[in-house]
Enzyme design. Structure first.
Site, mmCIF file in Angstrom:
data_model
loop_
_atom_site.group_PDB
_atom_site.id
_atom_site.type_symbol
_atom_site.label_atom_id
_atom_site.label_comp_id
_atom_site.label_asym_id
_atom_site.label_seq_id
_atom_site.Cartn_x
_atom_site.Cartn_y
_atom_site.Cartn_z
ATOM 1 C CB CYS A 137 -1.242 4.088 2.728
ATOM 2 S SG CYS A 137 -0.657 2.465 3.224
ATOM 3 C CG PHE A 189 6.845 2.735 13.281
ATOM 4 C CD1 PHE A 189 7.113 1.394 13.482
ATOM 5 C CD2 PHE A 189 7.017 3.247 12.009
ATOM 6 C CE1 PHE A 189 7.557 0.578 12.445
ATOM 7 C CE2 PHE A 189 7.457 2.450 10.954
ATOM 8 C CZ PHE A 189 7.722 1.105 11.178
ATOM 9 N NE ARG A 245 -5.004 1.140 1.811
ATOM 10 C CZ ARG A 245 -5.671 2.295 1.810
ATOM 11 N NH1 ARG A 245 -6.493 2.604 0.840
ATOM 12 N NH2 ARG A 245 -5.506 3.147 2.814
ATOM 13 C CB ALA A 270 -5.196 -2.322 4.166
ATOM 14 C CE LYS A 309 -10.876 2.577 8.106
ATOM 15 N NZ LYS A 309 -9.441 2.759 7.828
ATOM 16 C CG ASP A 366 -9.722 1.119 13.151
ATOM 17 O OD1 ASP A 366 -8.750 0.657 12.536
ATOM 18 O OD2 ASP A 366 -10.197 2.253 12.910
#
Lengths: 78, 345, 345, 78
Positions: B187, B133, B72, B40, B87, B61
């Site tokens: 998410c 993270f 989104r 996103a 992606k 990615d």
């Protein structure tokens, strides 16, 4: 002394509100966190970032009457 | 530079913005931005930077487009999800339609320390479009090692944050978080709405435009965090958190997250269609909180005092207190890692 | 409703957001949003709402895609500019690729009082994607007349604002501005950067999602304004500004901007390839300020104490103190009006 | 008395800064605006929105020591 606490993300959901005013016995961030954890059953507090009057602080930071403390949990999403 | 050849008319409204001007526009054309993650945040930032005329974009990615991304992730259309297009490749395709005058390099692969270290060496700036993270700490080390700025962004639900790190000037992500978060909202677990993505990406991209056009003075030193649903906005000063002993931005940096032993490890368990995932350092997970999150997200859960088992439909993931997990139903290490990070952060 | 037929998996991350949930998702599918203007703000909001699964979108815009739009108007690609495709139609095309399960109606035309009055009667909510105050005051009247919320947004440079108006509850745009602004900054004169567009649209769209999913309590009563370059964010309470005598939201509303005589007037001057534009009410323009702005925007200017002449390349526009203007080089009234609004606001 | 003034959009550009602290002779918003117009040569002030301590105000609003006044010009872009 009176402290204003701003809660973000899941902490807000857990507390049921985004802003809390409380009367703190003690004067450090650590003591405040203990109260928040106990009274509002907040989870994962130890990894959250703490800001006092819009400046980052740590557990030893000493609070004074009227301070505004924000608790900001890290989130991974992106 | 390819970016310079095209008509300046397309950038006229940006050139009229006094702090950019013609000179700033030329600097953008000569810039190279590395975007790590094309979910996103990454796709929103990539689109704005491409439209703005940044001469070179590298996008990395590991993922492919899924139906649940469309709500989104703005570079992708239904066709990309139907074809399960990677992606990075789908992003490159759409960005090419938007601005055919800039160089876009897409990399379908894992943003591991080795890869990022090499990519960072060639970039002017890194935008964080990741969802975990572990990768952010690798970016953090790469950015400080090569002395280039990076712009952290994160969001979940209606809550988000952005923070710009300038090596030699700003406290780094370590100083900010003190310890690596063991268990955060994702998410996947807490959901997310499209506007908060745009708000975080808007902060990241504005900061990028400042840095690339020589307006470093305008960069926000503050960590900014906001919630669009609950109408909160806070801007926090970060000067006080710099740690001289920090292994990334302190006096004797060692860039710990570029070391192999500090990376998450995966092992395929032979003949069982199972992958074991092990975090870099042992965690101390709260399985109860995790169980609640997973149930809220609609998954079947079961467990006992020693472990939590989450049924996602395609996979079953069994998580232990120390952060170790077994992902059943796959032998694909990348997929297992992705699932782990989407549930635990 | 068409919006209900498709797989709910694509909205799973939004359904997991607790304040929306499955129920909210169904409400979105049953909703109809009118978007006035498909420029930067309109196209960003339209994309987010389409991705979010709003069942029906009506988009009205008078313009076609130009090269200089591509820097920030996210639904459009180079091909649309090359073909000078009408924005509403180009928006519908791209939105269809993004979400083929919702109804999108595009209208290529002027958002005049008659048209908007009819469209507002069928909508649940109006999003402001316009670039001029004349149209905003028409929207304001339509929204209060039909008792539906509208969400104002505006941006220029790196500065923007958003404000949600709930008829029967919030002071309206008249109360906010007291008088119709005579001379404002526009993207044409002061430029604009892409991130501020996204930030304003993010505020507008989050507010729309709240209203459409029955979360009116979460709506910000405040007027929010921010500058992404100069790191400013302010949230202003509006309770004190409601005017009981307001002709739109007061006790005896007359909705003045729906009257024909209160609209901007254009007349083609025969045989001269010139259109005369006359504001609804006489203005008191500061021609000196305007001359400075136009020069900064790169136009040739000339003039005398009575008038200012601006050479835009294709047209020459001569502006008088009272707001009247002659647009030379065209007989197209819509084009003349558009040029007038892009320079004066 | 001391007043803090926050300037947005073109006003910030004209003043050369986004925040100004000044010593005001007089006590209304109107008087403050006159000073701002004269000393900082700000244009199109009459059509700007004025907020005092994050609440909208008008020309007659009376100011007090330490107030924070924001001047927000309307902009048409979109």
């Amino acid at each position: 002394m009176k402290i204003k606490v701003l809660l973000f993300a899941h902490l807000q959901e857990e507390a049921g509100k985004g802003e809390v005013e409380l009367e703190l016995q003690g004067d450090t961030v650590k003591e405040l966190m203990a109260v928040m954890e106990k009274e509002y059953r907040l989870t994962r507090l130890p990894q959250a970032m703490i800001a006092v009057n819009e400046e980052f602080a740590d557990e030893e930071t000493v609070l004074k009457e009227g301070d505004s403390v924000a608790i900001l949990p890290p989130v991974s999403g992106g | 530079m390819k970016g310079r050849d095209c008509s300046m008319e397309r950038y006229s409204r940006q050139i009229r913005f006094a702090s950019i001007g013609e000179n700033g526009q030329k600097q953008l054309a000569d810039s190279h931005v590395l975007i790590v993650g094309a979910g996103a945040l990454g796709s929103s930032a990539a689109e704005m930077l491409a439209r703005s005329g940044v001469g070179r974009l590298t996008i990395i990615d590991r993922d492919y487009v899924e139906e649940s991304n469309l709500q989104r992730q703005q570079l992708y259309a239904e066709e990309d999800a139907e074809m399960k297009w990677p992606k990075a490749a789908a992003a490159e395709k759409r960005l090419g339609q938007i601005n055919g005058w800039i160089d876009i390099q897409s990399i379908v692969g894992e943003a591991d320390p080795q890869t990022l270290d090499k990519l960072a060496a060639e970039a002017d700036l890194i935008i964080d479009g990741t969802d975990n993270f572990e990768t952010r700490f690798i970016i953090n080390d790469c950015a400080y090692k090569h002395g280039i700025p990076w712009i952290y962004g994160g969001c979940v639900g209606s809550f988000g944050m952005a923070y710009t790190m300038l090596p030699g000037k700003s406290p780094c992500l370590h100083c900010l978080l003190k310890r690596v978060p063991v268990q955060t909202e994702t998410c996947e677990t807490a959901g997310v709405i499209a506007p908060i993505v745009q708000m975080v990406a808007a902060h990241q991209t504005a900061e990028a435009l400042k840095l690339l056009t020589g307006n470093q003075d305008a960069v926000a030193g503050q960590y900014r965090s906001f919630d669009l649903w609950h109408n909160q906005y806070i801007s926090v000063k970060t000067d006080s958190i710099h740690d001289e002993a920090c292994l990334t931005c302190g006096e004797s940096p060692s860039y710990p997250f570029l070391e192999k032993e500090n990376a998450m490890k995966t092992t395929v368990l032979c003949g069982r269609s199972t992958v074991q995932v092990r975090p870099a350092a042992p965690k101390e997970l709260n399985l109860q909180t995790m169980a609640l999150q997973a149930r809220k997200a609609g998954y079947e859960i079961s467990g006992n005092p020693y472990l939590l088992s989450i049924e996602t439909g395609e996979n079953r993931i069994v998580v232990f207190h120390d952060g170790r997990a077994l992902v059943h139903g796959t032998s694909d290490e990348a997929q297992a890692k992705k699932l782990y990070q989407s549930l635990i952060g």
